[in-house]
Each structure stands twice: as C-alpha cells, then as structure tokens.
Design an enzyme around this catalytic site. Structure first.
Site, PDB file in Angstrom:
ATOM      1  N   CYS A 158       0.998  -0.746  -0.181  1.00 23.45           N
ATOM      2  CA  CYS A 158       0.449  -0.001  -0.230  1.00 23.45           C
ATOM      3  C   CYS A 158       0.905   1.479  -0.008  1.00 23.45           C
ATOM      4  O   CYS A 158       0.381   2.287  -0.427  1.00 23.45           O
ATOM      5  CB  CYS A 158      -1.282   0.850   1.315  1.00 23.45           C
ATOM      6  SG  CYS A 158       0.088   0.153   2.809  1.00 23.45           S
ATOM      7  N   ASP A 282      43.564 -18.078  17.457  1.00 25.08           N
ATOM      8  CA  ASP A 282      43.640 -18.610  19.065  1.00 25.08           C
ATOM      9  C   ASP A 282      45.157 -17.353  18.625  1.00 25.08           C
ATOM     10  O   ASP A 282      45.991 -17.801  20.533  1.00 25.08           O
ATOM     11  CB  ASP A 282      44.438 -19.700  18.855  1.00 25.08           C
ATOM     12  CG  ASP A 282      44.913 -20.207  18.351  1.00 25.08           C
ATOM     13  OD1 ASP A 282      45.150 -19.456  16.618  1.00 25.08           O
ATOM     14  OD2 ASP A 282      44.992 -21.937  17.580  1.00 25.08           O
ATOM     15  N   LYS A 291      45.944   4.015  13.988  1.00 27.17           N
ATOM     16  CA  LYS A 291      46.097   3.320  12.693  1.00 27.17           C
ATOM     17  C   LYS A 291      47.993   3.370  12.468  1.00 27.17           C
ATOM     18  O   LYS A 291      48.431   4.372  12.408  1.00 27.17           O
ATOM     19  CB  LYS A 291      45.711   3.637  11.418  1.00 27.17           C
ATOM     20  CG  LYS A 291      46.136   3.009  10.304  1.00 27.17           C
ATOM     21  CD  LYS A 291      45.620   3.594   8.802  1.00 27.17           C
ATOM     22  CE  LYS A 291      45.686   3.089   7.809  1.00 27.17           C
ATOM     23  NZ  LYS A 291      45.539   3.872   6.257  1.00 27.17           N
ATOM     24  N   PHE A 325      36.853 -29.891  17.565  1.00 27.12           N
ATOM     25  CA  PHE A 325      36.932 -29.656  15.984  1.00 27.12           C
ATOM     26  C   PHE A 325      37.874 -29.610  15.681  1.00 27.12           C
ATOM     27  O   PHE A 325      38.981 -28.838  16.326  1.00 27.12           O
ATOM     28  CB  PHE A 325      36.120 -29.003  15.106  1.00 27.12           C
ATOM     29  CG  PHE A 325      34.825 -29.368  14.868  1.00 27.12           C
ATOM     30  CD1 PHE A 325      34.400 -29.644  12.892  1.00 27.12           C
ATOM     31  CD2 PHE A 325      33.970 -29.308  15.408  1.00 27.12           C
ATOM     32  CE1 PHE A 325      33.238 -29.988  13.149  1.00 27.12           C
ATOM     33  CE2 PHE A 325      32.389 -29.967  15.695  1.00 27.12           C
ATOM     34  CZ  PHE A 325      32.093 -30.656  14.007  1.00 27.12           C
ATOM     35  N   LYS A 339      46.071 -33.639  19.267  1.00 34.53           N
ATOM     36  CA  LYS A 339      44.844 -32.762  20.191  1.00 34.53           C
ATOM     37  C   LYS A 339      44.253 -33.737  21.220  1.00 34.53           C
ATOM     38  O   LYS A 339      43.980 -33.200  22.483  1.00 34.53           O
ATOM     39  CB  LYS A 339      44.044 -32.031  19.359  1.00 34.53           C
ATOM     40  CG  LYS A 339      45.135 -31.030  18.706  1.00 34.53           C
ATOM     41  CD  LYS A 339      43.842 -29.983  17.857  1.00 34.53           C
ATOM     42  CE  LYS A 339      44.349 -29.237  16.899  1.00 34.53           C
ATOM     43  NZ  LYS A 339      43.039 -27.729  16.172  1.00 34.53           N
ATOM     44  N   LYS A 343      43.522 -32.468  24.738  1.00 31.28           N
ATOM     45  CA  LYS A 343      42.332 -32.360  24.862  1.00 31.28           C
ATOM     46  C   LYS A 343      41.296 -33.409  25.156  1.00 31.28           C
ATOM     47  O   LYS A 343      40.168 -33.634  24.113  1.00 31.28           O
ATOM     48  CB  LYS A 343      41.280 -31.095  24.435  1.00 31.28           C
ATOM     49  CG  LYS A 343      42.137 -29.686  24.821  1.00 31.28           C
ATOM     50  CD  LYS A 343      41.918 -28.969  24.027  1.00 31.28           C
ATOM     51  CE  LYS A 343      42.941 -28.790  22.588  1.00 31.28           C
ATOM     52  NZ  LYS A 343      42.372 -27.285  21.646  1.00 31.28           N
TER      53      LYS A 343
END
Length: 407
Positions: A158, A282, A291, A325, A339, A343
C-alpha cells in the site's frame, strides 16, 4: 515432512509460489489450501507445476471428488505433520480465533489442535496493530501446538512503511523446517564462524570460516526438539536472522575470542552438549590505538596465545557431552591424536582446511568435505559428508550417548 500450506487473501500470497518450490526442492511433501480471498490473487493450478501434490480451494470440503476417504478436512489434518498458514490475513485470523469454520482452511485448523501449526500474519500496518487483530493473535497464541511468527517491518504494497510484511520466503522455509514445539530434550551450546584479533582501529586478523557447520547443526538440533544457544563469530556467513524469532534458539554474536569465551563460559553450566565448531583466532596481539603507518619502524608484532575455550570447558565439565573440531593443513590424523591427548573430548571431528591462497579452498566456506572421527582414542574415516549430513551424524552421536548414559 508433510507440510499443509494455507494461503489467505493477502497481496503477499503470490510469494507462496516460491515457498512451495523451495519446500519441494528441500525434499518435503506439500499440499496447498487457498481461501476465497487467496484465489483472487493467485491460481491454484500453478502450485502443481511447482511441486505441490494437491491444491484445494475454499469450498472443496463439499465436493465428493476431492475427498481422500470421507471428510476432506479430517483427511488433510491426519495427513500433515505441520500446518502452516502464510500469509494469514486479518479476516482469517479473526475466524480462527473465534472457532468459525466456514471453509476448508478454517475447518482443518479447528480439527488440528494436536498438530504443529505456524501462522505468518501479513497485512497493512494499521490492520496488524489494530486492537482487535492483536486480541485475536493473543487468543491464537494460547492454543496448543501453535506459534505466531511476527511479520517483518518494511515498505508494504500500500506504500506505507511498518510491520506487516511477510518474512522472506527463505526465512519461512527455514523456520518451518526447524519448528518443533514438543517437550524440549537437551540444551545444545554451539560455537561457529571465526573470531577476530584487532590490530589497530582499521585492521584485524581472522580466517575465512563461514559458520556453515554451526548453522547446519543449529537447524538440525532445533528440528528434533532441542534448545540451541548459538555463539557465532564476526565473519559468520549464514542467515541467522531467519530463525531469530525461534522460541528455542538464542543467538549471540561476538567479535573477539575473549567475547566468545565469555559467552561460552556463561552458558556452559546450563548446557547438556557443547559443540566447539568455531574457527577461533587463537592468538593475541597488543592493540594499537592509532592506525599503524607504513613509516612505522616496527615491522613485526609480539603475540601470545589466547584463551583455549575448548580446554577450559573440559576443565569445567560435569555432565556435558563435548564435541571438538580439529582443522588442520597436514598430518591430520596424527594431529587429531595429539589434540585428543591434551583435550579428551567425547568426539573429535577432523578435516583438512585451506583458505584458497595459492591452492584450492578446502573446509572453509564449502558445503562438503572429508572428515575423520576420533572417539575414545580411535580414528575412523575418511568419510565424505555435506555439512548438513555431518550435523545429523553429530546429533545422532549425542542422542545415542545420552541414551547409553541413562541405561
């Protein structure tokens, strides 16, 4: 999935042609019901060319040749897994809220109290915001197995600007496939995409992770009745806003690794499963307030390793299942074993990655890859999977492992 689509008399009705085509391409069975108003905007036969199995009009409940067995609206109610009304006009909302059933769509609705239902209102802003319409929406929202998806805001047919637009067809399709209002099973915490390492006010270090894996995981878990907390990184390239209204999804966008770590730490205690699929940047570099100029003498940056989110969550683990992952460029299986020693997650997913610089892009931003799975120190694979198939594999693993824990 068997989807029954109700289309009402709104100018947005023409968009449902594309919706049916998209749902059909995604492998779903679709049947369509048009109201009398919808038939003034679109033709029922067109849906058949776009993949719909059947198309029904408002008065077909009274035509013997349209019946599957005895009563058409009962047959359609029994056939469907979910009943979607898009667009839903103000007139139809009023009828449904007060139990009127003078056409096929409203008769199916009244008989489908125990079926999943989603309503997508679409109309002029003033009509949508009218007190009567809002009361009708409130009545409907209190019914069993129903979700009222709010309309989008924008320019309407509309010419006015405001609430009342039908959401994007892709958003409707994603939502329909992910809505599961049954008793919630588990809370799944997922990280995806990449984080950034700011160098100065205009530069940062990151990687090209798209977040597609986490997005497929999110959709898969939602579609099976789980709650999802999705923490996604700065460069994630997927339509998260398609599901922002989902009642079982919490979206948390972050930029840096520390922000992601904080979000995960906050929600980890309430989660049953933690899936660390993000490509976390990481390293940490001291941020320069101004800058960095080419004339600056310093040509290298001092860096340190940032928070290891996965390792920290393993230290806090209680009942949670944890999926990790391993994205590697070489010696994948060997690195996965290393890994896992450091972990020891419940499941490690390993894949080769490459950003495409000087070689073919792999892992990042693609829809399919080869994966190795490491469970209890043993590696299996490789197996070629799309990210949607990988998501389903991970969900099945987590559900089976919870069953085993309880048995």
């Amino acid at each position: 999935m068997k989807i029954l689509l109700g289309v009402c008399g709104s100018i947005a009705a023409y968009k449902t042609y594309d919706l049916v085509r998209l749902l059909y391409k995604d492998g779903h069975q679709v049947k369509v019901i048009l109201t009398t108003g919808a038939q003034k905007f679109i033709k029922p036969e067109t849906f058949l060319y776009l993949g719909a199995q059947e198309t029904y009009c408002a008065g077909d409940d009274f035509k013997p040749e349209k019946k599957i067995t005895n009563v058409l609206h009962i047959d359609l109610k029994d056939w469907c897994d979910i009943f979607v009304i898009a667009p839903a006009s103000a007139n139809t909302l009023a009828k449904l809220a007060h139990g009127q059933c003078d056409d096929l769509l409203s008769s199916v609705f009244l008989s489908a109290e125990q079926k999943r239902k989603i309503i997508f209102p679409a109309m002029n802003t003033q009509m949508y915001q009218n007190t009567i319409t809002q009361k009708n929406l409130q009545i409907l929202s209190q019914l069993n197995q129903i979700f009222i998806h709010p309309p989008s805001c924008g320019e309407l047919a509309c010419g006015e600007v405001g609430d009342g637009k039908l959401p994007a067809i892709e958003a409707i399709a994603d939502f329909v496939q992910c809505y599961h209002p049954q008793i919630k099973q588990k809370t799944i915490l997922i990280t995806t995409g990449s984080t950034i390492v700011p160098l100065d006010p205009v530069r940062y270090i990151t990687n090209p992770a798209s977040g597609k894996t986490g997005w497929e995981l999110t959709k898969n878990y939602l579609s099976y009745g789980h709650k999802v907390i999705l923490v996604y990184g700065h460069t994630a390239n997927f339509p998260a806003m398609h599901l922002k209204q989902h009642p079982d999804l919490m979206l948390i966008k972050v930029q840096t690794t520390n922000e992601m770590a904080s979000a995960v730490a906050k929600h980890f205690p309430e989660s049953d499963v933690f899936i660390s699929s993000a490509a976390v940047s990481d390293i940490e570099v001291k941020f320069q307030d101004k800058k960095i100029k080419k004339s600056d003498q310093k040509s290298s940056f001092d860096f340190s390793w940032s928070t290891d989110i996965l390792k920290e969550m393993l230290q806090q683990k209680q009942q949670q299942l944890i999926i990790g992952f391993a994205a590697e460029t070489n010696d994948l299986q060997e690195n996965m074993q290393k890994k896992w020693q450091n972990k020891p997650v419940d499941l490690f997913i390993g894949n080769q990655v490459h950003n495409g610089s000087g070689s073919q892009q792999q892992g990042f931003g693609v829809d399919e890859n080869e994966y190795f799975l490491l469970e209890k120190g043993k590696v299996s694979g490789p197996i070629s999977l799309s990210k949607a198939e990988l998501a389903n594999t991970i969900r099945l693993f987590t559900e089976e492992n919870y069953v085993n824990r309880l048995s």
